[in-house]
Design a protein around this motif. Structure first.
Motif, PDB file in Angstrom:
ATOM      1  N   UNK A 224       0.817  -1.207   0.000  1.00 40.34           N
ATOM      2  CA  UNK A 224       0.000   0.000   0.000  1.00 40.34           C
ATOM      3  C   UNK A 224       0.853   1.260   0.000  1.00 40.34           C
ATOM      4  N   UNK A 225       1.944   1.238   0.760  1.00 39.34           N
ATOM      5  CA  UNK A 225       2.822   2.400   0.784  1.00 39.34           C
ATOM      6  C   UNK A 225       3.476   2.626  -0.574  1.00 39.34           C
ATOM      7  N   UNK A 226       3.781   1.547  -1.280  1.00 47.05           N
ATOM      8  CA  UNK A 226       4.344   1.682  -2.625  1.00 47.05           C
ATOM      9  C   UNK A 226       3.321   2.297  -3.577  1.00 47.05           C
ATOM     10  N   UNK A 227       2.049   1.927  -3.409  1.00 50.63           N
ATOM     11  CA  UNK A 227       1.000   2.551  -4.213  1.00 50.63           C
ATOM     12  C   UNK A 227       0.884   4.031  -3.863  1.00 50.63           C
ATOM     13  N   UNK A 228       0.937   4.363  -2.570  1.00 44.42           N
ATOM     14  CA  UNK A 228       0.863   5.761  -2.147  1.00 44.42           C
ATOM     15  C   UNK A 228       2.013   6.576  -2.734  1.00 44.42           C
ATOM     16  N   UNK A 229       3.213   6.009  -2.677  1.00 37.48           N
ATOM     17  CA  UNK A 229       4.376   6.723  -3.214  1.00 37.48           C
ATOM     18  C   UNK A 229       4.233   6.933  -4.715  1.00 37.48           C
TER      19      UNK A 229
END
Length: 307
Positions: A224-229
């Motif tokens: 999810x953090x990779x998607x946010x970034x």
């Protein structure tokens, strides 16, 4: 479950041995404690911080909704596949939880009837989707981690983001565009979350399996953090869309439903110049104390969502 282990000599509790006291054994508690650091990192991504402050462009919100669509298509396909598998079946709540149909409504709202021809799965989302499919087909017990991480967040901090997006993007009060956040078949989110955690704790899993589920939940956070970034990088290149003037959507320091000062200002913005009124009030000591209290509320709510 005893909170200590028996001594090897007489079978009585060895309360003095440093390794005798165990931590939580309920899976819901293990997940809560084991993902705390991931919660903190995820809620401090630039995308989430900007979102909470109402700094969300419509084009970027559409892309975020698209990422959710692909994610939930994969998640719910694998949940359907494992609905009779004892390692997952107790957590199968299609009527209450499934989001795919709600996301399709949102996609039609943002992209039109030919929405399928206008979207594509991003690189970061594709990696997340591939992992969900692998888990569902080869390690279904780990599907628990992905379902828990997403749905419990949607029912918690996701409800804060719903309000922020509705106001920031001036979406209809009939909730078009944010159907994803609307759980029509759950009348009491708090009670449902308690039921879900009880079902988690009742799963017949050994210690090793529980540890692997916690590890997978942390992996879900990383996806999810990779998607946010990825969204944050895209957002920098999008043209800022004009927004009407008025009281800021959200100061990022509290849940607008729970901060009485801020909610009151939203309701009375038309009475005068919003900017000067808010600035003047913000200088008052009591107002500063109330806003400070709201900081903890938003942090907790956002942490539950960002998974």
């Amino acid at each position: 479950q005893d909170s200590w282990v028996n001594s090897s000599s007489g079978g009585s509790p060895d309360c003095c041995h440093p390794d005798t006291f165990w931590g939580p054994t309920d899976l819901s508690e293990l997940l809560k404690e084991g993902t705390k650091e991931s919660h903190d990192r995820a809620e401090n991504t630039q995308f989430v911080k900007d979102f909470l402050k109402g700094r969300i462009k419509k084009g970027l919100f559409k892309l975020a909704t698209t990422a959710l669509y692909f994610t939930y298509c994969a998640l719910e396909e694998e949940m359907d596949r494992n609905k009779d598998n004892p390692v997952f079946a107790p957590l199968y709540f299609p009527l209450e939880l499934h989001r795919k149909e709600a996301l399709i409504k949102d996609m039609k709202y943002f992209y039109g009837e030919d929405w399928k021809e206008k979207i594509q799965c991003s690189d970061a989302t594709r990696q997340y989707v591939d992992r969900i499919h692998h888990v569902g087909q080869h390690e279904p017990e780990l599907l628990v981690a992905h379902a828990y991480t997403r749905y419990m967040g949607d029912l918690s901090g996701g409800q804060v983001l719903k309000k922020v997006a509705q106001r920031a993007l001036k979406l209809p009060i009939t909730e078009e565009g944010i159907q994803f956040y609307t759980f029509e078949n759950i009348s009491n989110a708090q009670k449902f979350k308690q039921l879900y955690r009880a079902r988690l704790n009742a799963l017949d899993l050994d210690k090793n399996c529980k540890e692997r589920i916690v590890e997978e939940a942390n992996r879900a956070f990383r996806f999810n953090m990779e998607v946010f970034d990825e969204l944050d990088k895209i957002g920098r290149s999008l043209v800022e869309e004009a927004q009407d003037g008025g009281v800021p959507v959200h100061d990022g320091k509290g849940d607008i439903r729970k901060c009485p000062y801020y909610a009151d200002k939203l309701g009375n913005a038309a009475a005068g110049c919003p900017y000067h009124t808010v600035v003047a009030l913000a200088k008052q000591p009591i107002v500063q104390l109330i806003l400070a209290a709201c900081v903890a509320v938003a942090a907790g709510a956002a942490a539950w969502y960002v998974m």
